[in-house]
Motif scaffolding. Structure first.
Motif, PDB file in Angstrom:
ATOM      1  N   ALA A 221      -9.589   6.253  -6.026  1.00 14.90           N
ATOM      2  CA  ALA A 221      -8.962   5.181  -6.798  1.00 14.90           C
ATOM      3  C   ALA A 221      -9.298   5.336  -8.274  1.00 14.90           C
ATOM      4  O   ALA A 221     -10.340   5.874  -8.643  1.00 14.90           O
ATOM      5  N   PRO A 222      -8.432   4.879  -9.153  1.00 15.49           N
ATOM      6  CA  PRO A 222      -8.723   4.920 -10.586  1.00 15.49           C
ATOM      7  C   PRO A 222      -9.965   4.087 -10.894  1.00 15.49           C
ATOM      8  O   PRO A 222     -10.243   3.107 -10.212  1.00 15.49           O
ATOM      9  N   SER A 223     -10.695   4.486 -11.916  1.00 19.99           N
ATOM     10  CA  SER A 223     -11.907   3.749 -12.259  1.00 19.99           C
ATOM     11  C   SER A 223     -11.588   2.327 -12.687  1.00 19.99           C
ATOM     12  O   SER A 223     -12.354   1.412 -12.459  1.00 19.99           O
ATOM     13  N   GLU A 224     -10.446   2.129 -13.321  1.00 19.78           N
ATOM     14  CA  GLU A 224     -10.019   0.796 -13.705  1.00 19.78           C
ATOM     15  C   GLU A 224      -8.598   0.581 -13.208  1.00 19.78           C
ATOM     16  O   GLU A 224      -7.686   1.285 -13.608  1.00 19.78           O
ATOM     17  N   VAL A 225      -8.434  -0.369 -12.296  1.00 17.66           N
ATOM     18  CA  VAL A 225      -7.100  -0.651 -11.792  1.00 17.66           C
ATOM     19  C   VAL A 225      -6.303  -1.351 -12.881  1.00 17.66           C
ATOM     20  O   VAL A 225      -6.760  -2.350 -13.440  1.00 17.66           O
ATOM     21  N   PRO A 226      -5.123  -0.855 -13.226  1.00 21.60           N
ATOM     22  CA  PRO A 226      -4.322  -1.511 -14.254  1.00 21.60           C
ATOM     23  C   PRO A 226      -3.937  -2.908 -13.814  1.00 21.60           C
ATOM     24  O   PRO A 226      -3.494  -3.122 -12.696  1.00 21.60           O
ATOM     25  N   MET A 227      -4.154  -3.859 -14.696  1.00 21.25           N
ATOM     26  CA  MET A 227      -3.868  -5.249 -14.369  1.00 21.25           C
ATOM     27  C   MET A 227      -2.383  -5.520 -14.546  1.00 21.25           C
ATOM     28  O   MET A 227      -1.959  -6.189 -15.502  1.00 21.25           O
ATOM     29  N   GLU A 228      -1.605  -4.975 -13.663  1.00 23.15           N
ATOM     30  CA  GLU A 228      -0.164  -5.138 -13.737  1.00 23.15           C
ATOM     31  C   GLU A 228       0.386  -5.538 -12.379  1.00 23.15           C
ATOM     32  O   GLU A 228      -0.225  -5.267 -11.334  1.00 23.15           O
ATOM     33  N   ALA A 229       1.555  -6.155 -12.397  1.00 26.12           N
ATOM     34  CA  ALA A 229       2.182  -6.590 -11.152  1.00 26.12           C
ATOM     35  C   ALA A 229       2.663  -5.407 -10.319  1.00 26.12           C
ATOM     36  O   ALA A 229       2.956  -5.562  -9.129  1.00 26.12           O
ATOM     37  N   THR A 230       2.731  -4.225 -10.941  1.00 23.73           N
ATOM     38  CA  THR A 230       3.168  -3.036 -10.196  1.00 23.73           C
ATOM     39  C   THR A 230       2.029  -2.416  -9.390  1.00 23.73           C
ATOM     40  O   THR A 230       2.250  -1.485  -8.618  1.00 23.73           O
ATOM     41  N   THR A 231       0.818  -2.928  -9.566  1.00 23.09           N
ATOM     42  CA  THR A 231      -0.324  -2.415  -8.806  1.00 23.09           C
ATOM     43  C   THR A 231      -0.099  -2.644  -7.319  1.00 23.09           C
ATOM     44  O   THR A 231       0.280  -3.736  -6.895  1.00 23.09           O
ATOM     45  N   LYS A 232      -0.332  -1.631  -6.535  1.00 21.39           N
ATOM     46  CA  LYS A 232      -0.155  -1.778  -5.087  1.00 21.39           C
ATOM     47  C   LYS A 232      -1.303  -2.609  -4.509  1.00 21.39           C
ATOM     48  O   LYS A 232      -2.430  -2.570  -5.018  1.00 21.39           O
ATOM     49  N   TRP A 233      -0.985  -3.333  -3.431  1.00 20.43           N
ATOM     50  CA  TRP A 233      -1.973  -4.245  -2.876  1.00 20.43           C
ATOM     51  C   TRP A 233      -3.234  -3.516  -2.439  1.00 20.43           C
ATOM     52  O   TRP A 233      -4.345  -4.021  -2.625  1.00 20.43           O
ATOM     53  N   GLY A 234      -3.085  -2.310  -1.863  1.00 21.09           N
ATOM     54  CA  GLY A 234      -4.254  -1.561  -1.405  1.00 21.09           C
ATOM     55  C   GLY A 234      -5.212  -1.255  -2.537  1.00 21.09           C
ATOM     56  O   GLY A 234      -6.434  -1.404  -2.408  1.00 21.09           O
ATOM     57  N   ALA A 235      -4.665  -0.828  -3.679  1.00 20.11           N
ATOM     58  CA  ALA A 235      -5.501  -0.536  -4.841  1.00 20.11           C
ATOM     59  C   ALA A 235      -6.109  -1.822  -5.393  1.00 20.11           C
ATOM     60  O   ALA A 235      -7.260  -1.840  -5.863  1.00 20.11           O
ATOM     61  N   TRP A 236      -5.348  -2.899  -5.327  1.00 19.45           N
ATOM     62  CA  TRP A 236      -5.841  -4.187  -5.794  1.00 19.45           C
ATOM     63  C   TRP A 236      -7.030  -4.665  -4.944  1.00 19.45           C
ATOM     64  O   TRP A 236      -8.018  -5.155  -5.466  1.00 19.45           O
ATOM     65  N   TRP A 237      -6.929  -4.475  -3.640  1.00 17.69           N
ATOM     66  CA  TRP A 237      -8.036  -4.849  -2.757  1.00 17.69           C
ATOM     67  C   TRP A 237      -9.277  -4.003  -3.037  1.00 17.69           C
ATOM     68  O   TRP A 237     -10.393  -4.531  -3.088  1.00 17.69           O
ATOM     69  N   ASP A 238      -9.081  -2.693  -3.220  1.00 13.14           N
ATOM     70  CA  ASP A 238     -10.225  -1.823  -3.505  1.00 13.14           C
ATOM     71  C   ASP A 238     -10.927  -2.265  -4.785  1.00 13.14           C
ATOM     72  O   ASP A 238     -12.162  -2.198  -4.892  1.00 13.14           O
ATOM     73  N   HIS A 239     -10.140  -2.727  -5.737  1.00 16.62           N
ATOM     74  CA  HIS A 239     -10.714  -3.208  -6.994  1.00 16.62           C
ATOM     75  C   HIS A 239     -11.516  -4.495  -6.773  1.00 16.62           C
ATOM     76  O   HIS A 239     -12.628  -4.643  -7.302  1.00 16.62           O
TER      77      HIS A 239
END
Length: 421
Positions: A59-77
């Protein structure tokens, strides 16, 4: 590939390799290597750590705070910031995400999660109520999903919740099974002495299974007949936590039978050596575990449940779980006249509603209600009262203090009138 090594001094430790290929061992919150009582548990914990390390590296070190972020990446964050102090909640959440949330929503962007899709998921999809998917479990799964959406709202990644208005199935209150003294007596004939004592002690004290398995000898005062409930065995992590589920230690009175059982289980063991298990606070242990198996291992709640089920089948009584012991104590206490406030205090509940869930509708409770609402209220015969004969004059008559209802007295008066006529 995860593995398990023997732990110096007994037990096992789980090993794995991080994303850089470095050799690691599973550690607790204080950075100390966790010791497990079985090789299987150690390897499972290590495998979970290895998968988590690879996922974080990918995963990226910083998840971009955008609505296009996928839920899986958002959960990992979000998961990296969610902490649960020495409980099994983290592993429970991880299992729910792995089995129900990530397969459904993992590759969907936050902005593409719709009310219609969420509603269908709950009412017609994977969360539809059916055998194995109770309303309560639907609420548990949905609550984790809802937390992630609320966090997206708080961080202004989303402007509105797609879950607002999704109707969840109603959770119907059902009586929870409890272990009665009669069933326990029948099961005792089919239980080993160590588990037989554990069940009997639980019925005398009302402690949680983890509290019983983590009970240290220095917390028991046999002379005064009291016990301090503090340490708890966290079964999935295989560690001793220094406080109960509610976070507050509490004193529990011991009956004569509970004192007898505790004294028998401790015997002549050397209590100065400590329990030998990892404490999450890292402090030295000053007592041994009260309940150990005949092989000298810690008594695990799951293993206790296994033996209880087998004993119930052999005794031909309803199967019960370790938590049913606690409910059995609460039911006995309520029948014996202990008020709701005292029951809640001894059980370690913050509210009376929590304690009420453990008090069952028993025949004795029904008889009290029937007596209170009866057309013929219960009366007590007073010695020397009108029409009462002595015990020597009427061997079959009522003794002093006996309970007699007004219907019986009316029938007696009728017989007297008929004989006089």
């Amino acid at each position: 590939m995860a593995w398990a090594d023997p732990y110096p001094g007994g037990g096992f430790r789980g090993g794995y390799r991080d994303s850089a290929g470095n050799k690691r061992y599973v550690k607790d919150l204080d950075g100390k290597t966790v010791r497990y009582d079985t090789k299987k548990k150690a390897k499972a914990a290590a495998n979970e750590k290895e998968v988590d390390a690879r996922r974080k590296a990918a995963a990226p070190s910083e998840v971009p705070m955008e609505a296009t972020t996928k839920w899986g990446a958002w959960w990992d964050h979000l998961a990296t910031k969610r902490t649960f102090d020495d409980t099994d909640t983290a592993s429970t959440e991880a299992n729910i995400v792995k089995k129900y949330l990530r397969p459904k929503w993992g590759d969907i962007a936050l902005r593409d999660i719709t009310y219609k899709a969420a509603k269908h998921w709950v009412q017609e999809g994977d969360l539809k109520v059916r055998p194995g998917m109770s309303p309560g479990y639907v609420h548990r799964i949905f609550s984790i999903f809802n937390v992630t959406i609320k966090e997206a709202l708080d961080q202004e990644v989303l402007t509105a919740s797609p879950l607002a208005g999704v109707k969840l199935p109603k959770r119907h209150k059902k009586p929870k099974p409890y272990l009665s003294t009669k069933s326990n007596a029948a099961m005792s004939a089919h239980l080993r002495e160590d588990y037989r004592d554990a069940l009997a002690f639980g019925l005398e004290t009302g402690v949680r299974p983890g509290e019983l398995c983590g009970l240290h000898s220095d917390r028991i005062d046999l002379d005064r007949g009291w016990m301090l409930v503090a340490e708890t065995f966290v079964k999935r992590r295989g560690i001793i936590r220094p406080y109960p589920k509610d976070g507050d230690v509490r004193w529990v009175p011991l009956t004569d039978l509970a004192c007898e059982i505790a004294a028998r289980r401790l015997g002549a063991r050397d209590e100065s050596k400590g329990c030998g298990f990892v404490h999450s606070d890292g402090l030295p242990c000053s007592g041994v575990l009260t309940f150990m198996t005949v092989r000298g291992r810690i008594m695990h709640p799951d293993t206790m449940g296994y033996h209880m089920r087998n004993a119930a089948e052999d005794a031909k009584v309803p199967r019960r779980s370790p938590y049913s012991i606690r409910r059995g104590w609460a039911t006995r206490a309520a029948e014996g006249g202990l008020d709701a406030f005292q029951i809640a205090e001894i059980l370690g509940h913050a509210t009376l509603d929590q304690a009420q869930e453990y008090v069952q509708q028993t025949p004795a409770a029904r008889m009290k209600l029937v007596a209170a609402l009866s057309k013929y209220p219960q009366l007590t015969v007073i010695e020397g009262g009108l029409g009462q004969t002595s015990d020597t004059q009427a061997g079959s008559g009522a003794k002093s203090g006996a309970k007699v209802d007004s219907q019986t007295l009316a029938q007696d008066r009728g017989r007297v009138r008929r004989s006089a006529g």
